[in-house]
Scaffold this active site. Sequence first.
Site, PDB file in Angstrom:
ATOM      1  N   HIS A 166       0.028  -0.020 -10.182  1.00 22.60           N
ATOM      2  CA  HIS A 166      -0.725  -0.965  -9.340  1.00 22.60           C
ATOM      3  C   HIS A 166      -1.058  -2.241 -10.120  1.00 22.60           C
ATOM      4  CE1 HIS A 166      -3.343  -1.004  -5.486  1.00 22.60           C
ATOM      5  NE2 HIS A 166      -2.978  -2.236  -5.811  1.00 22.60           N
TER       6      HIS A 166
ATOM      7  N   ARG B 254       0.842  -1.179   0.000  1.00 28.08           N
ATOM      8  CA  ARG B 254       0.000   0.000   0.000  1.00 28.08           C
ATOM      9  C   ARG B 254       0.886   1.240   0.000  1.00 28.08           C
ATOM     10  NH1 ARG B 254      -3.223  -2.518  -1.764  1.00 28.08           N
ATOM     11  NH2 ARG B 254      -5.304  -3.092  -1.065  1.00 28.08           N
TER      12      ARG B 254
ATOM     13  N   GLU C 184      -3.762   7.391  -5.874  1.00 26.69           N
ATOM     14  CA  GLU C 184      -3.695   6.701  -7.168  1.00 26.69           C
ATOM     15  C   GLU C 184      -4.794   7.210  -8.090  1.00 26.69           C
ATOM     16  OE1 GLU C 184      -3.652   2.481  -6.493  1.00 26.69           O
ATOM     17  OE2 GLU C 184      -1.688   2.533  -5.526  1.00 26.69           O
TER      18      GLU C 184
END
Length: 579
Positions: free
Chosen positions: A315, A267, A296
């Site tokens: 990601h 994370r 993000e």
Amino acid sequence: MAAATSQSHLLRPSPGLRRASLPSPSRISFALRAVSKPTVLVAEKLGAAGLELLKEFANVDCAYNMTPEELCAKVALSDALIVRSGTKVNRSVFESSAGRLRVVGRAGVGIDNVDLAAATEHGCLVVNAPTANTVAAAEHGIALMAAMARNVAQADAALKAGKWQRNKYVGVSLVGKTLAILGFGKVGSEVARRAKGLGMHVVAHDPYASAARARAIGVELVSFEDAISAADFISLHMPLTPSTDKMLNDETFAKMKKGVRIVNVARGGVIDEEALVRALDSGIVAQAALDVFTVEPPAADSKLVLHENVTVTPHLGASTVEAQEGVAIEIAEAVVGALKGELSATAVNAPMVPAEVLSELAPYVELAEKLARLAVQLVAGGGGVKSVKVTYASGRSPDDLDTRVLRAMITKGLIEPISNVFVNLVNADFTAKQRGIRITEERVQIDGTAESPIEYIKVQIAQAGSKFPSAVSETGEITVAGRVKDGIPHLTEVGSFQVDVSLEGSIILCRQVDQPGMIGAVGSVLGEQNVNVSFMSVGRIAPRKHAVMAIGVDEEPTKETLTKIGEIPAIEEFVFLKL
């Protein structure tokens, strides 16, 4: 606390479902058949295999890129919600659902975008898909580490720009280096296995990890300070929680070996990104490889993303064909199971009870709930229920008896008959505490076989009057007890009286003078009113004195029928109890 599974609903089934016939005791929950399909809201893209599985059971509403207001409007019409990491499921979402939302499925591992406290308060189960993308995330972590060590991304960009710079992009080897893994769960341990295969020395820090499991992989568990100070490479695999927020910061970077390299596929928030830029600029951190970010997508002018010593991906940890399909299937199965009333093995805001324990305790879950339902209906007066003691008797050692789910079902049975609150495994303890109900548990080991996990369960309510005084034991508590026979729960004790009646349908309890003809007299009244008797049992203190008759009935008697029973001369008191 308790372990069990359900012959009763551990989780609330969707409003469009109703209970069908009882399956075998090894099943976790009642089978359900659809009257009208529940609705599942899918807020982010999900693999086709998962969608197909959902559509076999529910109406599926795929609505992507919703605003918070649109999500709140949609969720009020939904029984389940499936998200990935991009949707914030906060308290307002649960409040907007007005109690309809029964399960939130997180298609992936991390659940920091879901307000677990709000979910629990609203009795909403949260499930994730922790296994399907484990290998993909671990592989991506290893790929980033190798690409970073050998400057793959930078050399690729330079060559495509027409530059041949072999001397500039000399890398470092992985073999013989120390890798510190922070967070030694599923992904962390898979990274460790692969790093060991590359010849790295692996240490790990995780306050909850098993030292035995770490040793089996060849990993040494160490303190956080020892891990970061010894590492040549650091790989992050912990969830984002208040304790891990910005865990890597100016202070921790200062304790690291100069030239350390950092990989993050966990994370973004676990790293203070501004501090990382400073550490990169000063040379404390030689390189970083990042798949996740605090925000993000990150800003286009992010100093961290644009830093020449940082390798980045958007990601992609779970982004393999195999992982995407696996996650979709895993979360779909968990959500469907929860809507059916089953307890998911991936529940994150409910007790995690092994499947074999759930299966073994299944019949006792129904027994626990029904005993509590009986006990609370025996309470008289306005004082309510404040103190409850539950006793579990077993031939096994008390340490071998996990009673978390049984406790939840006791709470469900105590509260639901006297309120409009729905109680399940998720919010049972919260709901009991909110209502000032103190539940204590006692595990008693008795002589008997260890094959059966529980010989009997006893529920006692203290400091309360009773509508049926004979239910009050010699020690002053309303007392009911029961056991499971051939997979069916039975009532075996009321107050100081021993009875034996199946807990199916509903029950009439009568205290009477012990004399001939009483069974026939009560049975005749019920028969005249077309009330079918399923079981009847009489417990007495001594012949010709007082006895308690427990009568199982399939239909609810009318007030007139109950009045006629009360008019039988030898009947001293009676009560009708709905199950």
